[in-house]
Design an enzyme around this catalytic site. Structure first.
Site, PDB file in Angstrom:
ATOM      1  N   GLU A   1      -5.384  -7.581  89.947  1.00 35.90           N
ATOM      2  CA  GLU A   1      -4.320  -8.554  90.724  1.00 35.90           C
ATOM      3  C   GLU A   1      -4.557  -8.231  92.324  1.00 35.90           C
ATOM      4  OE1 GLU A   1      -0.368  -8.884  88.169  1.00 35.90           O
ATOM      5  OE2 GLU A   1      -0.836  -7.144  89.096  1.00 35.90           O
TER       6      GLU A   1
ATOM      7  N   LYS B   1      13.931 -14.803 109.393  1.00 37.46           N
ATOM      8  CA  LYS B   1      14.491 -15.690 108.251  1.00 37.46           C
ATOM      9  C   LYS B   1      15.947 -15.840 108.333  1.00 37.46           C
ATOM     10  CE  LYS B   1      14.715 -15.434 103.019  1.00 37.46           C
ATOM     11  NZ  LYS B   1      14.252 -14.584 102.114  1.00 37.46           N
TER      12      LYS B   1
ATOM     13  N   ASP C   1      15.119 -19.939  95.768  1.00 37.47           N
ATOM     14  CA  ASP C   1      15.047 -18.361  95.060  1.00 37.47           C
ATOM     15  C   ASP C   1      14.238 -18.192  93.847  1.00 37.47           C
ATOM     16  OD1 ASP C   1      16.178 -17.183  97.535  1.00 37.47           O
ATOM     17  OD2 ASP C   1      18.003 -17.165  96.540  1.00 37.47           O
TER      18      ASP C   1
ATOM     19  N   ASP D   1      17.053  -8.690 103.546  1.00 34.85           N
ATOM     20  CA  ASP D   1      18.442  -8.224 103.728  1.00 34.85           C
ATOM     21  C   ASP D   1      18.246  -6.431 103.669  1.00 34.85           C
ATOM     22  OD1 ASP D   1      21.033  -8.056 103.627  1.00 34.85           O
ATOM     23  OD2 ASP D   1      21.135  -9.326 101.800  1.00 34.85           O
TER      24      ASP D   1
ATOM     25  N   ASP E   1      17.227 -29.779 105.316  1.00 32.28           N
ATOM     26  CA  ASP E   1      17.774 -31.315 105.634  1.00 32.28           C
ATOM     27  C   ASP E   1      16.925 -31.371 107.169  1.00 32.28           C
ATOM     28  OD1 ASP E   1      19.596 -30.223 107.826  1.00 32.28           O
ATOM     29  OD2 ASP E   1      20.752 -29.315 106.130  1.00 32.28           O
TER      30      ASP E   1
END
Ligand code: GLA
Length: 737
Positions: free
Chosen positions: A615, A477, A549, A368, A535
């Site tokens: 990491e 997305k 999320d 976004d 679905d």
């Protein structure tokens, strides 16, 4: 295999392990006889007792026969206002104001291959597949309106699909107020129902309850399948577990309002009805027109819940989405949302992509905030034009930089929404759903575009395709971040407002056809505030859907566990994010986050520039590990080894390749593995008389030992530790030494 016995008027559908039987009664009603484990009997109508059910109605054509009753007899498609007092399959208002519909058998067709619906997504069968269709016409003898019942049979997968089409062959207009896609009447059985409930940040939690007398219902009236209840439910024996017992699944291939009813009547018979939610549904079907109800995908297992899930996983991997990405490797991606939100610039994005590339990431996804005046959630939705202040040169310039690094580039859209602070709204304030004279409810400051309008659909197809057509975007997305209300379209007259919820969904599928199907080289991922629109209908378009999320690994265990009952792991978007987790504030190791995210299409939601050297090293290792095992994860048989809800101190799952040669076991502990108690993980799907080498420990153990005794977990491990074990089968070994 679909059989019709002309003499007894019995239809029998066999799959490899199940049988479904119906019979046309002496008065023309279609009776449901049986659904369950495969049987050889050609007619099990003996199950219907020859008993007078006092006080029930008897149809006029039964004459003095007091036994024949539509309410006591099991129905395949229950009519209305004719003496079956259970949940009806149909409700109409005929042109003369009457409510009656009684469907009687008129004709049928059996053919090889699988039917499709013209307006709604369905499963498909390839030419090589052993699929068949039964079409049956039931007709109301007074109005001449008809219902076509459709049955699709995937023999090897133990799957039977259902759909219904109402056709108005009467002399006037008919208001269709309810049309269930499937009705199944069980004369025997005392069932549990398993449903999947939740909310934003905690989708598809598992809920198992014993059916009580009366109507047990789950559904959604949010305009969307939603976070709250998934359009999938299981009916099973009370003692059914992962490995044993009868289990039936019902999944709706639809993304809007739905209902699943399990009605246990006074005789303890159970009726299942599934379809579009009838609330605020009133479709005007004019003379000569037809209306299609969405498909229900039914599965049956005589060996518990794992086998039921395998049927769904196989059919949704092979027969739902025709995108080439379903069967290809999915990119390991990094998404900009969690690290940057709405604030970023091109330089920062490019730097992120550069570092990610070194960590084994294949694709950078800009979420976004890239378009219009989108600096926060209050503005911009609807204006699908790049914000040149953030992205000089627009999407092509950024995509080119990313591509030049050898990475793929993905982009976020939320096509169905509009902010009032947008150029689109200023130009077309009438393009959103809104009830005349009322100020509509906002959610996340946005309104729903009115997708029941053809002009809105055409605009969206053109606006989104304009960005996608030049080939800069490899992945989309597709998000959807509010529920629907204020359901009124200024495009339609007052008497058609009961159609808008459904017309919205038809419009949605129309724009998805116009955008997704015209871009076969773009991988599309579905999303709806996380997993709010997970679905079967969506899976016809999206090979993968963002699962939630909530990226906190322990929470994800329950979300992914529930999702796995129907949806294959290959469809679940799952990413590693930073700790403490932004939502739950919980800290768990990188390994635990990575192992949990390997229960899906793997990726990251973090700023790699802020990662420690340690990491980054782990990140590169897990990207490589996932890539190495991706095929097994995506296409293997999946087993839930333990439930995050039971007393076990770990949650574990396992993938076994279809040829049985390799397996991956993943474990996350939910408690501390203390010194005084041994924890064993019993595996499944292995050959008991074969030996398996375990890569991580170097052990060689028999399938029998691994299945019945289990793998020993290391002692003294902190809570939320993760383990993986990769097993390869050793050929030509014998257990009896
Ligand atoms: C939804 C999605 C997130 C992110 C945001 C962007 O919440 O689920 O992943 O894309 O929208 O606004």
């Amino acid at each position: 295999m679909i059989l019709f016995n002309e003499q007894n008027k019995v239809f029998t559908i066999h799959t490899a392990n199940s049988t479904y039987q119906m019979k046309v009664s002496q008065h023309g009603h279609l009776l449901h006889l049986y659904y369950g484990k495969r049987i050889v009997d050609e007619d099990v109508s003996y199950l219907i007792p020859n008993v007078v059910r006092s006080h029930e109605s008897n149809p006029a054509e039964a004459g003095v026969d007091r036994v024949y009753s539509l309410c006591a007899y099991p129905q395949e498609f229950s009519g209305n206002d004719a003496g079956d007092y259970r949940i009806p399959s149909i409700e109409v208002v005929n042109a003369d104001g009457s409510y009656a519909f009684v469907g009687k058998y008129r004709s049928h067709k059996i053919y090889s291959g699988k039917y499709r619906l013209s307006s709604l997504p369905t499963l498909y069968a390839s030419n090589e597949e052993n699929a068949e269709t039964l079409e049956m016409i039931l007709k109301d003898e007074v109005t001449h309106a008809e219902v076509k019942l459709l049955y699709g049979v995937f023999y090897e997968k133990d799957i039977i699909t259902r759909a219904a089409v109402f056709c108005n062959h009467s002399e006037g207009d008919i208001h269709l107020e309810r049309l269930m896609s499937a009705n199944v009447d069980f004369m025997t059985g005392d069932f549990d129902m398993i449903g999947f409930f939740g909310h934003h940040y905690l989708e598809r939690q598992t809920d198992r309850r014993h059916l009580s007398h009366g109507i047990n219902e789950i559904g959604s009236f949010r305009g969307v399948s939603g976070h709250f209840h998934n359009p999938f439910a299981i009916l099973c024996d009370r003692n059914t577990n992962e490995d044993t017992g009868n289990a039936y699944g019902f999944a709706l291939m639809y993304s809007g309002n739905f209902v699943f009813d399990a009605e246990v009547d006074g005789y303890s018979q159970t009726r299942i009805a599934m379809g579009i939610h009838p609330k605020q549904f009133d479709f005007l079907v004019r003379k000569g027109e037809c209306f299609e109800a969405p498909e229900v995908v039914m599965a049956y297992s005589d060996k518990g819940l794992s086998k039921l899930s395998h049927s769904y996983h196989d059919v949704f991997r092979q027969n739902a989405c025709e995108s080439r990405f379903v069967r290809s490797e999915r990119p390991v991606l990094i998404n900009s949302w969690e690290p940057f939100g709405f604030s970023f610039d091109s330089e920062q994005l490019i730097k992120t992509a550069e570092i990610s590339k070194e960590l084994g990431v294949d694709m950078f996804v800009l979420d976004d905030g890239w378009f219009g005046a989108r600096d926060n959630a209050k503005a911009g939705l609807g204006d699908w034009v790049a914000n040149e202040k953030k992205l000089p040169g627009g999407i092509p310039a950024l995509a080119e930089k990313i591509h030049s690094m050898g990475m793929k580039f993905g982009l976020w859209f939320e096509p169905e929404m509009i902010n009032e602070d947008s150029d689109l709204y200023r130009a077309h304030p009438d393009w959103c759903l809104r009830v005349p004279g009322r100020d509509p409810a906002r959610s996340r400051h946005q309104l729903c575009l009115d997708l029941s309008r053809p002009d809105v659909c055409e605009y969206l197809i053109e606006a989104v395709n304009k960005i996608l057509d030049d080939g800069s975007v490899d992945y989309v997305k597709w998000d959807y971040n509010r529920y629907v209300c204020d359901v009124y379209s200024s495009y339609y007259p007052p008497e058609r407002q009961g159609e808008i919820y459904h017309r919205y969904i038809l419009g949605l599928y129309r724009i998805m056809d116009g955008i997704i199907k015209t871009h076969p080289d773009i991988l599309f991922e579905g999303c709806s505030g996380g997993g709010g629109r997970f679905d079967g209908g969506m899976l016809v378009y999206f090979p993968q859907i963002w699962c939630s999320d909530n990226t906190d690994a322990p929470d994800r265990l329950t979300i992914q566990y529930g999702t796995s009952f129907m949806y294959p792991v290959s469809t679940m978007g799952a990413h590693v994010s930073v700790c403490p987790n932004k939502r739950t504030k919980r800290t768990v190791s990188f390994k635990t986050r990575a192992v949990t995210a390997m229960h899906g299409t793997f990726g990251y939601e973090l700023d790699p520039a802020k990662m420690s050297e340690e990491e980054r090293k782990e990140c590169a290792e897990y990207s490589a590990f996932y890539r190495k095992h991706q095929k097994l994860i995506m296409s293997g048989d999946y087993y839930r080894l333990s439930s995050p809800y039971d007393d076990s101190i770990f949650t574990a799952w396992q993938f076994v390749s279809k040829d049985g040669t390799e397996s991956l076991v993943c474990v996350v502990t939910e408690d501390i593995l203390i010194n005084d108690k041994n924890s064993y993980v019993c595996l499944r799907g292995l050959e008991e008389n074969a030996f398996y080498r375990i890569e991580e420990t170097g052990q060689v153990l028999s399938g029998a030992a691994l299945t019945n005794i289990g793998l020993l977990l290391p002692h003294s491990q902190p809570q939320y530790s993760a383990f993986v074990f990769y097993l390869t089968r050793i050929e030509a070994t014998v257990v009896s030494r």
